[in-house]
Scaffold this active site. Sequence first.
Site, PDB file in Angstrom:
ATOM      1  N   TYR A 126      81.808 -61.003 -11.650  1.00 16.81           N
ATOM      2  CA  TYR A 126      82.351 -59.500 -12.457  1.00 16.81           C
ATOM      3  C   TYR A 126      81.611 -59.000 -10.626  1.00 16.81           C
ATOM      4  CZ  TYR A 126      81.481 -60.412 -17.091  1.00 16.81           C
ATOM      5  OH  TYR A 126      81.823 -60.684 -18.159  1.00 16.81           O
ATOM      6  N   TYR A 177      79.269 -56.923 -27.380  1.00 20.10           N
ATOM      7  CA  TYR A 177      80.435 -57.536 -25.908  1.00 20.10           C
ATOM      8  C   TYR A 177      80.534 -58.848 -26.029  1.00 20.10           C
ATOM      9  CZ  TYR A 177      81.233 -60.526 -22.201  1.00 20.10           C
ATOM     10  OH  TYR A 177      81.844 -60.970 -20.894  1.00 20.10           O
ATOM     11  N   ASP A 233      79.882 -62.754 -34.695  1.00 12.72           N
ATOM     12  CA  ASP A 233      80.741 -63.574 -33.230  1.00 12.72           C
ATOM     13  C   ASP A 233      79.188 -63.404 -32.522  1.00 12.72           C
ATOM     14  OD1 ASP A 233      80.408 -63.767 -30.350  1.00 12.72           O
ATOM     15  OD2 ASP A 233      81.755 -61.931 -29.462  1.00 12.72           O
ATOM     16  N   LYS A 264      79.537 -71.534 -26.382  1.00  7.70           N
ATOM     17  CA  LYS A 264      78.434 -71.338 -25.519  1.00  7.70           C
ATOM     18  C   LYS A 264      77.078 -72.903 -25.359  1.00  7.70           C
ATOM     19  CE  LYS A 264      77.722 -66.692 -24.233  1.00  7.70           C
ATOM     20  NZ  LYS A 264      78.225 -67.174 -22.208  1.00  7.70           N
TER      21      LYS A 264
END
Length: 424
Positions: free
Chosen positions: A17, A145, A246, A275
Amino acid sequence: MNNTTNNFDKDHIWHPYTSMKDPLPCYKVKSCSGVYIELEDSKKLIDGMSSWWCAVHGYNHPVLNKAINDQVTRMSHIMFGGLTHDPAINAAKSVLDLLPEKFDCLFFADSGSVAVEVSLKMALQYWQNSSNTEKKEFVTIRGGYHGDTTGAMSVTDPDNGMHHLFKDFLPIHNFISRPETRFGEILQPQDTKELNEFFKKKHKTLAAVILEPIVQGAGGMWFYSSDYLVKLRELCDKYNTLLIFDEIATGFGRTGKLFAFEHAAVTPDILCIGKAITGGYMTLAATITSQKIAEQIGTLMHGPTFMGNPLATAVASASIKLLTNSNWQERVNVIECILRKNLLPVLASPLVEDVRVLGAIGVIETKHPVKIKEIQKFFIDNGVWIRPFGKLIYIMPPFIITPPQLQILCSVLIQSIQLKHFER
Ligand code: PMP
């Protein structure tokens, strides 16, 4: 030595980003061990981020090092099409053993975003192979997200996310308000109302609901009532809609339960994890569903080159074993207590909007956005690694952090607020 001077990096390499034009400084890391990140000039930082939720056991762990070293001498990669291997089989078994019985079919993806793409494809194929072929839309809650690939972006908060840049290219899905009832509280009627109305109106074309259970991560670090998931499960059952959780950020103990859905005692139809699955060693994720749903999906049209990578799956099995054989729950409880004790009083500051703590996650929401370059330097100068964004200064340390190390993290965090590194 200045840790931030690396002109090649600055001139040629994109970081997350950021712009290539006048990027923010990046600090050069020499090595990491346990809870410490060592910079180029040998300065050691206490890690408050677990490398974005991943490194639950800390860095350079001898058990995980051994697992990956042993595997590399046998086979570091082999295609998964038409071939299989023990590392993938063992990792799949380790994951499925942690989950309720109904989860018995697992797809290995190579990143969290890809696991989300796969979950969306699973839901679409499921309905295409049924008599409900009009079920093609998704709904999600604002502030969520789910990753940066196109499908994942299309179900990520349209305001916080990247929709404004890609609005002509992204599929149009549905967004409803995020639950305002906080974690630990009984669901407020307004949170149920919008859900009821939405389902009533849209269920005929609704393939699935996708959301992060309990903790919304990168979209705002918001923790909401577990009742909301119970209500969602009810509505999905009533209106014949799939439920996708998620758990890429929340899985493997971060919220105080192995998976966040355990707070609500409901299960999704499709689950995404990633992750911390490898303890932060390799990129790996998975999308998991039941045999019943898998049968209706039929041939799943996805197959990444690095699917089921032996190094990643070998270290995943080792990491899961390390976690389940450890006293992780006790450690997370201790972290939660220290975070509560230190961070909750900060709510009294006129500079602070809200403070939230759950499991090994502590969040301070400030009234004004932080000056990232300035606050980052302050954290480094004071020996900690914390990476805020917008109005959120948050920590989610490795589970191996000791109480004195966590105390330092908290006190530097609190000082950063008193020093007012804010945009005005
Ligand atoms: N879902 C959630 C909840 C996440 O937090 C993330 C990563 N921040 C992703 C999906 C995407 O994962 P990845 O960055 O591995 O593609």
